[in-house]
Design a protein around this motif. Structure first.
Motif, PDB file in Angstrom:
ATOM      1  N   ILE A 248       0.930  -1.212  -0.102  1.00  0.00           N
ATOM      2  CA  ILE A 248      -0.160  -0.205   0.135  1.00  0.00           C
ATOM      3  C   ILE A 248       0.805   1.270   0.148  1.00  0.00           C
ATOM      4  O   ILE A 248       0.160   2.429  -0.503  1.00  0.00           O
ATOM      5  CB  ILE A 248      -1.042   0.072   1.103  1.00  0.00           C
ATOM      6  CG1 ILE A 248      -0.166   0.130   2.701  1.00  0.00           C
ATOM      7  CG2 ILE A 248      -1.852  -0.950   1.124  1.00  0.00           C
ATOM      8  CD1 ILE A 248      -1.123   0.240   3.585  1.00  0.00           C
ATOM      9  N   LEU A 260      -9.080   7.018  -6.877  1.00  0.00           N
ATOM     10  CA  LEU A 260      -9.346   5.970  -5.774  1.00  0.00           C
ATOM     11  C   LEU A 260     -10.692   6.450  -4.906  1.00  0.00           C
ATOM     12  O   LEU A 260     -10.477   7.612  -4.747  1.00  0.00           O
ATOM     13  CB  LEU A 260      -8.330   5.182  -5.042  1.00  0.00           C
ATOM     14  CG  LEU A 260      -7.458   4.461  -5.770  1.00  0.00           C
ATOM     15  CD1 LEU A 260      -6.098   4.252  -4.978  1.00  0.00           C
ATOM     16  CD2 LEU A 260      -7.796   3.265  -6.622  1.00  0.00           C
ATOM     17  N   THR A 264      -9.885   4.558   0.328  1.00  0.00           N
ATOM     18  CA  THR A 264      -8.705   4.027  -0.292  1.00  0.00           C
ATOM     19  C   THR A 264      -7.414   4.872  -0.271  1.00  0.00           C
ATOM     20  O   THR A 264      -6.482   4.629   0.052  1.00  0.00           O
ATOM     21  CB  THR A 264      -9.020   3.050  -1.460  1.00  0.00           C
ATOM     22  OG1 THR A 264     -10.110   2.313  -1.355  1.00  0.00           O
ATOM     23  CG2 THR A 264      -7.860   2.042  -1.950  1.00  0.00           C
ATOM     24  N   ALA A 267      -5.794   5.784   2.890  1.00  0.00           N
ATOM     25  CA  ALA A 267      -4.888   4.749   3.373  1.00  0.00           C
ATOM     26  C   ALA A 267      -3.712   4.462   2.410  1.00  0.00           C
ATOM     27  O   ALA A 267      -3.087   3.755   3.034  1.00  0.00           O
ATOM     28  CB  ALA A 267      -5.921   3.388   3.366  1.00  0.00           C
ATOM     29  N   ALA A 268      -3.765   4.938   1.305  1.00  0.00           N
ATOM     30  CA  ALA A 268      -2.427   4.677   0.618  1.00  0.00           C
ATOM     31  C   ALA A 268      -1.265   5.397   1.224  1.00  0.00           C
ATOM     32  O   ALA A 268      -1.434   6.598   1.598  1.00  0.00           O
ATOM     33  CB  ALA A 268      -2.679   5.434  -0.932  1.00  0.00           C
ATOM     34  N   GLU A 376     -11.235  -3.157   4.958  1.00  0.00           N
ATOM     35  CA  GLU A 376     -12.542  -2.566   4.327  1.00  0.00           C
ATOM     36  C   GLU A 376     -12.060  -1.555   3.472  1.00  0.00           C
ATOM     37  O   GLU A 376     -13.066  -1.277   2.250  1.00  0.00           O
ATOM     38  CB  GLU A 376     -13.558  -2.307   5.282  1.00  0.00           C
ATOM     39  CG  GLU A 376     -14.141  -3.485   6.063  1.00  0.00           C
ATOM     40  CD  GLU A 376     -15.152  -4.467   5.013  1.00  0.00           C
ATOM     41  OE1 GLU A 376     -15.996  -3.913   4.155  1.00  0.00           O
ATOM     42  OE2 GLU A 376     -14.803  -5.733   4.951  1.00  0.00           O
ATOM     43  N   ARG A 377     -10.963  -0.765   3.645  1.00  0.00           N
ATOM     44  CA  ARG A 377     -10.801   0.415   2.847  1.00  0.00           C
ATOM     45  C   ARG A 377     -10.473  -0.076   1.519  1.00  0.00           C
ATOM     46  O   ARG A 377     -10.075   0.579   0.566  1.00  0.00           O
ATOM     47  CB  ARG A 377      -9.789   1.257   3.456  1.00  0.00           C
ATOM     48  CG  ARG A 377     -10.290   2.001   4.687  1.00  0.00           C
ATOM     49  CD  ARG A 377      -8.972   2.839   5.224  1.00  0.00           C
ATOM     50  NE  ARG A 377      -9.619   3.792   6.196  1.00  0.00           N
ATOM     51  CZ  ARG A 377      -9.623   4.793   6.344  1.00  0.00           C
ATOM     52  NH1 ARG A 377      -9.536   5.399   4.957  1.00  0.00           N
ATOM     53  NH2 ARG A 377      -9.920   5.693   7.375  1.00  0.00           N
ATOM     54  N   PHE A 378     -10.139  -1.262   1.258  1.00  0.00           N
ATOM     55  CA  PHE A 378      -9.821  -2.093  -0.014  1.00  0.00           C
ATOM     56  C   PHE A 378     -10.425  -2.861  -0.485  1.00  0.00           C
ATOM     57  O   PHE A 378      -9.871  -3.766  -1.307  1.00  0.00           O
ATOM     58  CB  PHE A 378      -8.077  -2.524   0.202  1.00  0.00           C
ATOM     59  CG  PHE A 378      -7.036  -1.532   0.760  1.00  0.00           C
ATOM     60  CD1 PHE A 378      -6.299  -0.664  -0.177  1.00  0.00           C
ATOM     61  CD2 PHE A 378      -7.106  -1.344   2.211  1.00  0.00           C
ATOM     62  CE1 PHE A 378      -5.337   0.118   0.217  1.00  0.00           C
ATOM     63  CE2 PHE A 378      -6.040  -0.351   2.629  1.00  0.00           C
ATOM     64  CZ  PHE A 378      -5.089   0.281   1.584  1.00  0.00           C
ATOM     65  N   ARG A 379     -11.718  -2.529  -0.518  1.00  0.00           N
ATOM     66  CA  ARG A 379     -12.634  -3.328  -1.304  1.00  0.00           C
ATOM     67  C   ARG A 379     -12.608  -2.785  -2.896  1.00  0.00           C
ATOM     68  O   ARG A 379     -11.828  -2.044  -2.915  1.00  0.00           O
ATOM     69  CB  ARG A 379     -14.197  -2.902  -1.028  1.00  0.00           C
ATOM     70  CG  ARG A 379     -14.112  -3.371   0.471  1.00  0.00           C
ATOM     71  CD  ARG A 379     -15.760  -3.024   1.026  1.00  0.00           C
ATOM     72  NE  ARG A 379     -16.889  -3.815   0.148  1.00  0.00           N
ATOM     73  CZ  ARG A 379     -17.209  -5.007   0.596  1.00  0.00           C
ATOM     74  NH1 ARG A 379     -16.592  -5.668   1.613  1.00  0.00           N
ATOM     75  NH2 ARG A 379     -18.055  -5.640  -0.295  1.00  0.00           N
ATOM     76  N   ALA A 381     -12.671  -1.691  -6.198  1.00  0.00           N
ATOM     77  CA  ALA A 381     -12.878  -0.146  -6.766  1.00  0.00           C
ATOM     78  C   ALA A 381     -13.187  -0.486  -8.491  1.00  0.00           C
ATOM     79  O   ALA A 381     -12.177  -0.219  -9.307  1.00  0.00           O
ATOM     80  CB  ALA A 381     -11.691   0.853  -6.570  1.00  0.00           C
ATOM     81  N   PHE A 386      -7.920  -5.530  -5.154  1.00  0.00           N
ATOM     82  CA  PHE A 386      -6.734  -5.173  -4.256  1.00  0.00           C
ATOM     83  C   PHE A 386      -6.356  -6.628  -3.634  1.00  0.00           C
ATOM     84  O   PHE A 386      -7.133  -7.572  -3.367  1.00  0.00           O
ATOM     85  CB  PHE A 386      -7.046  -4.472  -3.383  1.00  0.00           C
ATOM     86  CG  PHE A 386      -7.102  -3.029  -3.782  1.00  0.00           C
ATOM     87  CD1 PHE A 386      -5.999  -2.154  -3.957  1.00  0.00           C
ATOM     88  CD2 PHE A 386      -8.101  -2.211  -4.042  1.00  0.00           C
ATOM     89  CE1 PHE A 386      -6.151  -0.818  -4.560  1.00  0.00           C
ATOM     90  CE2 PHE A 386      -8.659  -1.043  -4.359  1.00  0.00           C
ATOM     91  CZ  PHE A 386      -7.409  -0.275  -4.920  1.00  0.00           C
ATOM     92  N   VAL A 391      -3.288  -5.770   2.585  1.00  0.00           N
ATOM     93  CA  VAL A 391      -4.724  -5.746   2.724  1.00  0.00           C
ATOM     94  C   VAL A 391      -5.545  -6.728   2.975  1.00  0.00           C
ATOM     95  O   VAL A 391      -6.743  -6.765   2.816  1.00  0.00           O
ATOM     96  CB  VAL A 391      -5.068  -5.030   1.248  1.00  0.00           C
ATOM     97  CG1 VAL A 391      -4.313  -3.615   0.975  1.00  0.00           C
ATOM     98  CG2 VAL A 391      -5.028  -5.967   0.531  1.00  0.00           C
TER      99      VAL A 391
END
Length: 423
Positions: A248, A260, A264, A267-268, A376-379, A381, A386, A391
């Motif tokens: 990430i 994004l 997401t 969180a990157a 959950e932030r990386f569902r 897109a 991801f 993740v």
């Protein structure tokens, strides 16, 4: 029109697992890897007549996906022998018995009981205790100098960041899962006998995916019909979907159109993992031993078996401008702080923090912001799915998590591509 069904960015274990599962399902897949090798943060190199793991080393008894992959590849598992001894560098003193003076034994027992209770709270979802920095958490125990060094030395095993930056949660949850601080040594249970790089090679060989090394992803554009990937050399590739299996902390260097999702994007780059790992070949070190405390650059050392009078010692520290992992004098001083009579023969290391294909080590949540590394932030897109140990919904930070997330990404992409073909 698409050049292939799926592009996978990242040839670590997550990307390789996703690519393999997708090609097994009949998809045409191209794997992009920025480095000139595969394996991601699994990296095995020769050191003398031994193998040195410069990235992850071990897997634990509950890591079933790792064991299944090794079995599938026909690769043996190495079961590490039980520890035979321990030594502690606390309050500036090397101790071969207790990690603290005798008159602090009651304080040590009380701190361990508190850690056990707080670990259960963190594992049950108590974000308040886990969100503290590791340094603040240890200070809340009102430790002596020796107790502080003992606890922070153990933090080094699970926390891949300086204790002021990393949240205590990861270490506390691991303590709970493994039955206390002493149970954390079960993390040293197993490893691939041929090395993690050998597993990556076997996974790549078992896939029909096209592999492009030295291909750094610089941009991603997606629309209703597919995804276009731009490489740093100007090449563009088109596919129905993208599995983004890069750490990430590499996401901020990729330009996304459209951007994004906000959760997401926030969180990157959020992984504060900044560990230093040095693998040393040495004489004069007791084999099968552990050394823990606060040293000059390294704080947690594991001495492996003895072979022809030499021992392979794996040492961990956190990012510290006073310690140069590439300088012999620094590495020798760090080793001898715990093993005064040791002779450093050779060593190997890799700068994962400065490596543009990782920009950090294993996943460590930032203090005060556990939510930033919530999977959950990386569902998915749109057409971007991801994957990776950063993740993973389970076993994040481990190769086990990488494999599980890669498998999950492949399942999701199969559904995306099927839907695309029906249109």
């Amino acid at each position: 029109m698409h050049d292939r069904d799926v592009i996978v960015a990242g040839a670590g274990l997550a990307g390789l697992r996703a690519a393999r599962d997708l090609t097994d399902g009949g998809r045409a897949v191209t794997v992009l890897e920025a480095r000139d090798r595969i394996g991601g943060r699994g990296y095995t190199v020769p050191l003398g007549d031994r193998m040195a793991e410069l990235g992850g080393s071990w897997f634990t008894p509950e890591h079933d996906h790792v064991r299944e992959e090794l079995d599938r590849a026909g690769l043996a598992v190495r079961d590490y022998p039980p520890l035979r001894g321990a030594r502690w560098l606390t309050a500036g003193e090397l101790r071969l018995g207790l990690p603290v003076p005798w008159d602090e034994l009651a304080a040590l027992e009380g701190a361990l009981a508190r850690v056990r209770d707080d670990a259960a709270r963190a594992a049950a979802g108590d974000g308040e205790v886990g969100a503290q920095s590791a340094a603040d958490y240890v200070e809340s125990l009102r430790p002596s100098d020796a107790l502080r060094d003992f606890l922070l030395g153990w933090w080094q095993l699970m926390g891949g960041a300086p204790p002021e930056r990393g949240a205590a949660s990861d270490a506390l949850v691991s303590v709970h899962e493994h039955g206390g601080l002493s149970g954390l040594v079960t993390c040293l249970a197993h490893g691939p006998a041929a090395g993690w790089s050998a597993l990556a090679a076997a996974m790549a060989a078992g896939s029909d995916a096209e592999l492009l090394l030295g291909s750094r992803l610089s941009g991603v554009e997606q629309d209703a019909d597919g995804v276009t990937c731009m490489l740093a050399d100007g090449t563009t590739l088109r596919a129905a979907a993208l599995v983004l299996a890069v750490p990430i902390n590499c996401l901020p260097a990729i330009e996304f159109t459209p951007a994004l999702p906000p959760a997401t994007a926030e969180a990157a780059g959020a992984n504060v993992g900044a560990a230093v790992k040095v693998v040393m070949l040495a004489r004069g070190v007791e084999p099968q031993g552990l050394a823990v405390g606060i040293g000059p650059g390294l704080n947690w050392l594991y001495a492996d078996d003895e072979r022809d009078g030499t021992v392979l010692v794996t040492g961990f520290g956190w990012q510290d401008e006073r310690f140069d992992q590439h300088a012999r004098a620094h590495v020798e001083r760090a080793l001898r702080a715990f093993h005064p009579g040791a002779e450093l023969i050779d060593w190997a290391t890799h700068d994962w923090i400065g490596d543009p294909a990782s920009f950090g080590t294993w996943l460590t949540a930032p203090a005060g912001r556990l939510d930033l590394v919530d999977p959950e932030r990386f569902r998915p897109a749109g057409r971007i799915v991801f994957a990776g140990s950063d993740v993973a919904a389970e076993q994040a930070g481990w190769f086990e998590g990488a494999l599980r997330s890669g498998a999950a990404a492949a399942r999701t992409v199969h559904e995306l591509v099927d839907a695309s073909h029906r249109r």
